[in-house]
Write a protein that holds these residues in place. Structure first.
Motif, short mmCIF file in Angstrom:
data_model
loop_
_atom_site.label_atom_id
_atom_site.label_comp_id
_atom_site.label_asym_id
_atom_site.label_seq_id
_atom_site.Cartn_x
_atom_site.Cartn_y
_atom_site.Cartn_z
N ASP A 2 -1.86 63.00 26.30
CA ASP A 2 -1.46 63.66 25.07
C ASP A 2 -0.46 64.79 25.31
O ASP A 2 -0.24 65.61 24.45
CB ASP A 2 -2.67 64.16 24.29
N TYR A 83 -1.54 77.92 7.48
CA TYR A 83 -2.32 77.26 6.43
C TYR A 83 -3.13 78.31 5.68
O TYR A 83 -3.70 79.22 6.29
CB TYR A 83 -3.26 76.21 7.02
N PHE B 46 -3.86 69.79 15.05
CA PHE B 46 -2.80 68.85 14.71
C PHE B 46 -3.06 67.50 15.37
O PHE B 46 -3.58 67.43 16.48
CB PHE B 46 -1.44 69.38 15.16
N VAL B 48 -1.34 63.62 16.18
CA VAL B 48 -0.12 62.81 16.25
C VAL B 48 -0.51 61.43 16.75
O VAL B 48 -1.20 61.31 17.78
CB VAL B 48 0.92 63.42 17.21
N GLN B 70 2.24 59.70 12.06
CA GLN B 70 3.47 59.40 12.79
C GLN B 70 4.27 60.68 12.99
O GLN B 70 5.09 60.78 13.89
CB GLN B 70 4.29 58.35 12.04
N PRO B 72 3.42 65.06 13.12
CA PRO B 72 2.23 65.90 13.31
C PRO B 72 1.62 66.36 11.98
O PRO B 72 2.34 66.80 11.09
CB PRO B 72 2.79 67.12 14.09
N ALA B 74 -2.08 68.29 10.25
CA ALA B 74 -3.37 68.94 10.48
C ALA B 74 -4.50 68.08 9.92
O ALA B 74 -4.30 67.30 8.99
CB ALA B 74 -3.39 70.31 9.84
N GLY B 100 -7.44 55.85 22.22
CA GLY B 100 -6.15 56.26 22.74
C GLY B 100 -5.01 56.09 21.76
O GLY B 100 -3.85 56.02 22.15
N ILE B 102 -4.39 58.19 19.19
CA ILE B 102 -4.01 59.45 18.57
C ILE B 102 -4.16 60.58 19.59
O ILE B 102 -4.99 60.48 20.50
CB ILE B 102 -4.90 59.69 17.31
N ALA B 103 -3.32 61.59 19.45
CA ALA B 103 -3.44 62.77 20.30
C ALA B 103 -3.77 63.98 19.43
O ALA B 103 -3.36 64.06 18.28
CB ALA B 103 -2.14 63.02 21.06
N TYR B 105 -3.92 68.27 19.08
CA TYR B 105 -3.36 69.54 19.56
C TYR B 105 -4.13 70.66 18.88
O TYR B 105 -3.96 70.90 17.69
CB TYR B 105 -1.86 69.62 19.22
#
Lengths: 195, 129
Positions: A2, A83, B46, B48, B70, B72, B74, B100, B102-103, B105
């Motif tokens: 990631d 936010y 976030f 992605v 697709q 970023p 929240a 695997g 989605i990532a 942050y």
């Protein structure tokens, strides 16, 4: 896995500010006044599941209620997004406040002078958590106006907590509330760092 | 919300109303799972998508999340836009994470306030609004 993202936009850092206040104080109006998107609503479904029952562990039971949180977004710059979350108005949803308040930059307590007492719970909450907050007194049209000093005295807040009048519908006014809050946080951060 | 089946039916006696909650139980789409298995997701974490729409994606709800992320977004925004309760979305996100697809942050650690530079940037940005 990631950390490899060379092909698309960078992921910004997110910050959150809470907007608390009694039911009808104008929380969503305030969020909408500065948000770059129409306020969105996210919901949490609460269940009474799992209290000493036998086979239903991990399965939602019949008794549910829905709590809504409205929020908006302000892109500060490409790497920073703010936010604004309106807290659920009803006091019985305090536990949701914990999730909201965790990691929050600070909070705006939106006070309605017709029902000042509605702000007490939020003020107590943020004081106990050491979450920086400001009190914004929402001045509705034709409403009886109080001075900042009168409100401060009525709410019995510490002298260092900013109290200001606002119009939750007015973008510039709300912007000023948010700037006051972040400046207040900045003062706290600076004073906590040894010189 | 926009597709609220109860819109316009507040008037008159009915065997259900808004207080009754959703007509379809929200945790149907998670197969009854009510908690993310391994990790929790902050409202402002976030997300992605690391892949475009996968043919073998488990469900339409998972696909909707992948389509949204697709770029970023929240967690709160994803939940709102797919119109599912947060708890449900968190379970689905956990699926996507373990597959695997989605990532995540995460926001900075929650035990301290942002640094001076970040706060100044926020003030500057707000003034410029």
């Amino acid at each position: 896995m990631d950390s490899v993202r060379s092909d698309t936009a960078p992921v910004p850092q997110a910050l959150k500010i809470l907007v608390a206040g009694g039911f009808g104080a104008g929380k969503t109006t305030l969020v909408g006044a500065v948000s770059e998107i129409a306020p969105l609503r996210t919901e949490e479904v609460l269940t009474t599941a799992g209290v000493g029952t036998d086979d239903t562990t991990g399965v939602a039971t019949k008794t549910t209620t829905t709590v809504a949180m409205d929020f908006g977004r302000i892109t500060i710059n490409p790497s920073l997004v703010l936010y604004l979350f309106g807290t659920p108005g009803q006091n019985r949803f305090w536990f949701l406040w914990d999730e909201l308040a965790t990691g929050a930059l600070g909070a705006v307590v939106l006070a309605d002078t017709r029902r000042l007492a509605d702000s007490f719970a939020a003020i107590d909450y943020f004081e106990q958590r050491n979450t920086p907050f400001v009190i914004a007194v929402n001045c509705f049209d034709n409403d009886q106006r109080y001075t900042v000093e009168q409100v401060r005295e009525a709410l019995d807040v510490d002298g260092h907590v900013p109290v200001l009048l606002t119009d939750a519908r007015d973008r510039m006014s709300v912007k000023n509330v948010l700037i006051t809050l972040v400046e207040h946080v900045l003062t706290m951060v600076r004073s906590s760092v040894p010189a | 919300m926009s597709t609220d089946p109860l819109d316009g039916v507040e008037e008159g006696p009915a065997w259900w109303d808004h207080e009754a909650g959703p007509v379809v139980r929200p945790y149907m789409v998670t197969g009854g799972r009510v908690r993310p298995v391994t990790v929790d997701f902050d409202l402002i974490t976030f997300l992605v998508a690391t892949a475009t729409l996968a043919a073998d994606t488990p469900s339409p709800e998972h696909q909707a999340i992948l389509a949204l992320t697709q770029e970023p977004r929240a967690v709160a925004e994803v939940a709102s836009r797919v119109d599912l309760p947060l708890g449900v979305v968190r379970v689905l996100l956990c699926d996507l994470l373990s597959d695997g697809l989605i990532a995540r942050y995460d926001p900075p650690p929650t035990d301290h306030l942002p640094n001076v530079e970040t706060l100044q940037a926020v003030i500057h940005g707000l003034r410029a609004l």
